[in-house]
Write a protein that holds these residues in place. Sequence first.
Motif, short mmCIF file in Angstrom:
data_model
loop_
_atom_site.label_atom_id
_atom_site.label_comp_id
_atom_site.label_asym_id
_atom_site.label_seq_id
_atom_site.Cartn_x
_atom_site.Cartn_y
_atom_site.Cartn_z
N PHE A 1 -24.33 -23.97 -1.24
CA PHE A 1 -24.53 -23.66 -2.65
C PHE A 1 -23.45 -22.73 -3.19
O PHE A 1 -23.06 -22.82 -4.35
N LEU A 2 -22.95 -21.83 -2.35
CA LEU A 2 -21.85 -20.96 -2.77
C LEU A 2 -20.61 -21.81 -3.04
O LEU A 2 -19.92 -21.60 -4.05
N GLY A 3 -20.32 -22.77 -2.17
CA GLY A 3 -19.19 -23.66 -2.41
C GLY A 3 -19.36 -24.45 -3.69
O GLY A 3 -18.42 -24.61 -4.47
N PHE A 4 -20.57 -24.92 -3.94
CA PHE A 4 -20.86 -25.64 -5.18
C PHE A 4 -20.62 -24.74 -6.39
O PHE A 4 -20.02 -25.15 -7.38
N LEU B 1 -20.06 -35.19 -8.32
CA LEU B 1 -20.03 -33.87 -7.68
C LEU B 1 -21.28 -33.68 -6.80
O LEU B 1 -21.18 -33.18 -5.68
N GLY B 2 -22.43 -34.09 -7.31
CA GLY B 2 -23.66 -34.01 -6.51
C GLY B 2 -23.56 -34.85 -5.25
O GLY B 2 -23.99 -34.43 -4.18
N PHE B 3 -22.99 -36.04 -5.38
CA PHE B 3 -22.82 -36.93 -4.22
C PHE B 3 -21.91 -36.29 -3.18
O PHE B 3 -22.20 -36.32 -1.97
N GLY C 1 -24.87 -30.74 8.45
CA GLY C 1 -26.19 -30.60 9.05
C GLY C 1 -26.56 -29.15 9.30
O GLY C 1 -26.53 -28.33 8.39
N ASP C 2 -26.89 -28.84 10.52
CA ASP C 2 -27.32 -27.49 10.88
C ASP C 2 -26.15 -26.53 11.14
O ASP C 2 -26.38 -25.37 11.46
N GLN C 3 -24.94 -27.01 11.01
CA GLN C 3 -23.79 -26.16 11.29
C GLN C 3 -23.51 -25.16 10.17
O GLN C 3 -22.79 -24.20 10.37
N ALA C 4 -24.02 -25.41 8.96
CA ALA C 4 -23.77 -24.52 7.83
C ALA C 4 -25.11 -24.13 7.19
O ALA C 4 -26.04 -24.92 7.15
N PHE C 5 -25.17 -22.91 6.72
CA PHE C 5 -26.35 -22.44 6.02
C PHE C 5 -26.39 -23.06 4.63
O PHE C 5 -25.34 -23.28 4.01
N SER D 1 -23.11 -35.17 0.47
CA SER D 1 -22.41 -35.77 1.60
C SER D 1 -21.92 -34.70 2.57
O SER D 1 -22.07 -34.83 3.79
N ILE D 2 -21.36 -33.64 2.03
CA ILE D 2 -20.89 -32.53 2.87
C ILE D 2 -22.07 -31.91 3.61
O ILE D 2 -21.99 -31.63 4.82
#
Length: 115
Positions: free
Chosen positions: A90-93, A69-71, A81-85, A75-76
């Motif tokens: 972390f919210l998705g996680f 899951l961490g991997f 990269g800079d496209q997502a905050f 990877s995501i």
Amino acid sequence: MHLMVLGLTALALMALVPLRAPWTLTMFAALGFLYNLGRVSVEVTLQSRVPDKALGRAKGAMHSLAVGLGFVIFSIASVLGDQAFPSTIFLGFAVVLLFGVSALSINVARQEGDP
């Protein structure tokens, strides 16, 4: 217990933003303590629910799933990269973790109910 540790961890993370240097170190120490408390809590819960003969396999499976899951999350994050905050990642996680824990809890409750 798990929800309390998770809530305290969230509060400690939120407190990092407005704090200055000496207090930031204290908050990281608190986060390390809460992380270890949560890890021990999960370990004790696993040991209490899994028979002794299958404990090694259960710990191995739990570790493999956590590393996998961490991997996936890292990877995501690296692809986006800079496209997502970072907070979005972390919210998705947290959402994946919430559904995973809920599914495992329901499964354990069903197994305990079977004679």
